[in-house]
Design a protein around this motif. Structure first.
Motif, PDB file in Angstrom:
ATOM      1  N   SER A  75       0.835  -1.212   0.000  1.00 25.01           N
ATOM      2  CA  SER A  75       0.000   0.000   0.000  1.00 25.01           C
ATOM      3  C   SER A  75       0.862   1.251   0.000  1.00 25.01           C
ATOM      4  O   SER A  75       0.599   2.215  -0.751  1.00 25.01           O
ATOM      5  N   LEU A 120       2.538   1.618  -3.479  1.00 31.90           N
ATOM      6  CA  LEU A 120       1.620   2.102  -4.514  1.00 31.90           C
ATOM      7  C   LEU A 120       1.415   3.604  -4.394  1.00 31.90           C
ATOM      8  O   LEU A 120       1.357   4.324  -5.408  1.00 31.90           O
ATOM      9  N   LYS A 121       1.309   4.089  -3.182  1.00 33.68           N
ATOM     10  CA  LYS A 121       1.192   5.536  -2.972  1.00 33.68           C
ATOM     11  C   LYS A 121       2.470   6.252  -3.394  1.00 33.68           C
ATOM     12  O   LYS A 121       2.431   7.311  -4.013  1.00 33.68           O
ATOM     13  N   SER A 131       2.497   6.361  -7.032  1.00 34.53           N
ATOM     14  CA  SER A 131       1.253   6.957  -7.560  1.00 34.53           C
ATOM     15  C   SER A 131       0.485   5.994  -8.465  1.00 34.53           C
ATOM     16  O   SER A 131      -0.021   6.371  -9.530  1.00 34.53           O
ATOM     17  N   PHE A 132       0.365   4.728  -8.033  1.00 36.49           N
ATOM     18  CA  PHE A 132      -0.432   3.738  -8.747  1.00 36.49           C
ATOM     19  C   PHE A 132      -1.684   3.434  -7.938  1.00 36.49           C
ATOM     20  O   PHE A 132      -1.620   3.274  -6.717  1.00 36.49           O
ATOM     21  N   SER A 133      -2.826   3.334  -8.597  1.00 32.28           N
ATOM     22  CA  SER A 133      -4.061   2.975  -7.907  1.00 32.28           C
ATOM     23  C   SER A 133      -4.055   1.486  -7.585  1.00 32.28           C
ATOM     24  O   SER A 133      -3.351   0.687  -8.221  1.00 32.28           O
ATOM     25  N   GLN A 134      -4.859   1.089  -6.603  1.00 28.51           N
ATOM     26  CA  GLN A 134      -4.880  -0.295  -6.126  1.00 28.51           C
ATOM     27  C   GLN A 134      -5.280  -1.288  -7.214  1.00 28.51           C
ATOM     28  O   GLN A 134      -4.840  -2.441  -7.197  1.00 28.51           O
ATOM     29  N   ASP A 135      -6.135  -0.863  -8.145  1.00 24.45           N
ATOM     30  CA  ASP A 135      -6.647  -1.786  -9.161  1.00 24.45           C
ATOM     31  C   ASP A 135      -5.986  -1.594 -10.525  1.00 24.45           C
ATOM     32  O   ASP A 135      -6.487  -2.068 -11.534  1.00 24.45           O
ATOM     33  N   SER A 136      -4.849  -0.913 -10.559  1.00 26.26           N
ATOM     34  CA  SER A 136      -4.160  -0.666 -11.825  1.00 26.26           C
ATOM     35  C   SER A 136      -3.339  -1.882 -12.254  1.00 26.26           C
ATOM     36  O   SER A 136      -2.984  -2.730 -11.429  1.00 26.26           O
ATOM     37  N   GLN A 190      -0.282  -1.813 -13.076  1.00 24.87           N
ATOM     38  CA  GLN A 190       1.017  -1.691 -12.403  1.00 24.87           C
ATOM     39  C   GLN A 190       0.962  -2.260 -10.993  1.00 24.87           C
ATOM     40  O   GLN A 190       1.907  -2.925 -10.542  1.00 24.87           O
ATOM     41  N   ALA A 191      -0.147  -2.021 -10.301  1.00 26.88           N
ATOM     42  CA  ALA A 191      -0.296  -2.544  -8.940  1.00 26.88           C
ATOM     43  C   ALA A 191      -0.333  -4.069  -8.955  1.00 26.88           C
ATOM     44  O   ALA A 191       0.292  -4.725  -8.102  1.00 26.88           O
TER      45      ALA A 191
END
Length: 276
Positions: free
Chosen positions: A94, A97-98, A101-106, A108-109
């Protein structure tokens, strides 16, 4: 880090290196016995890297996938100091990801999650492994595995011509070298915001080759390949068995390396005998 790049490199990492558990995804494979070419209209093109030792002979034609990545958009190498200043752990996903700057459902994540999970998984019997987050940590791990008394020598696939073609038929024109190595370490790029290498070494019968290939469009490649002679400890669902239509322990499994992967061996005086 585009979706296509992430999808390919994650798939190749999971399928070439790790003993996958996707037995229910086996596909129908058709063999071209004339070319010794294991092909199928249904198979993912990125899996066209596997072959057996008997296929590695001058004049043989194989369909091979070599990814072509743009260095300007590929993840960059970080220094050891910079890489170690950031956690590399699923428990910190978490936060990571912050940070990136990736969203949780991307996509990249998802790629990061899978990379961290695989890096934290237990090695198979007889294997040592490390996800190296810097070039320095890769070299340190390699030196520890191969032994401090040896100098280490690195090898990588070299594309001698520029081309955007990723999948085509290649003719083996010369076996340039069989590299004599009592031990080896293979390092493969894995999907992450900066360059991370899944490095592993195993006490088993492995053979390392450099082969000169010519593509049907004229592409010239000096390709590195590793042949794993003992596959008895591999999971039956390993995708290479599906592609080659063999079972664990009954056949060698070889695969070509992309240009941004590395093979490390001890630098021995007798190293580099050529074989046809």
């Amino acid at each position: 880090m585009g979706i296509n790049f992430i999808s390919w490199i994650l798939l190749l990492h999971l399928l070439v290196i790790l003993l996958c558990s996707h037995g229910d995804q086996a596909r129908e494979i058709q063999k071209n016995h004339h070319d010794h070419n294991h092909m199928s209209h249904n198979i993912d093109p990125s899996l066209m890297v596997f072959f057996t030792l008997k296929d590695l002979k001058v004049g043989n034609i194989m369909q091979i996938y070599f990814p072509k990545r743009d260095p300007s958009t590929s993840p960059k190498l970080w220094s050891k100091q910079k890489a170690e200043s950031l956690p590399f752990s699923s428990n910190q996903l978490s936060y990571l990801l912050k940070f990136f700057s990736f969203s949780q459902d991307s996509p990249q994540a998802m790629a990061m999650k899978n990379t961290l999970r695989e890096c934290e998984s237990k090695p198979i019997k007889g294997e040592v492994k490390l996800c190296a987050t810097s070039f320095e940590s890769m070299l340190e791990f390699t030196q520890n595995v191969l032994g401090s008394k040896y100098e280490i020598q690195g090898y990588a696939t070299l594309h001698k011509t520029k081309s955007s073609v990723t999948l085509q038929n290649y003719t083996i024109v010369e076996i340039l070298k069989e590299i004599l190595a009592p031990k080896m370490v293979a390092c493969h790029t894995v999907p992450y915001p900066y360059a991370v290498f899944y490095c592993h070494g195993q006490e088993s019968d492995n053979r390392v080759y450099r082969a000169s290939l010519v593509g049907e469009n004229g592409d010239k490649v000096e390709a590195m390949a590793v042949c794993h002679m003992d596959t008895s400890q591999w999971a039956p669902s390993h995708v290479s068995f599906q592609v080659l239509e063999v079972t664990p322990g009954t056949s060698s499994v070889c695969h070509f390396f992309p240009a941004d992967n590395y093979i490390w061996v001890p630098k021995l005086k007798s190293q580099g005998s050529s074989r046809m």
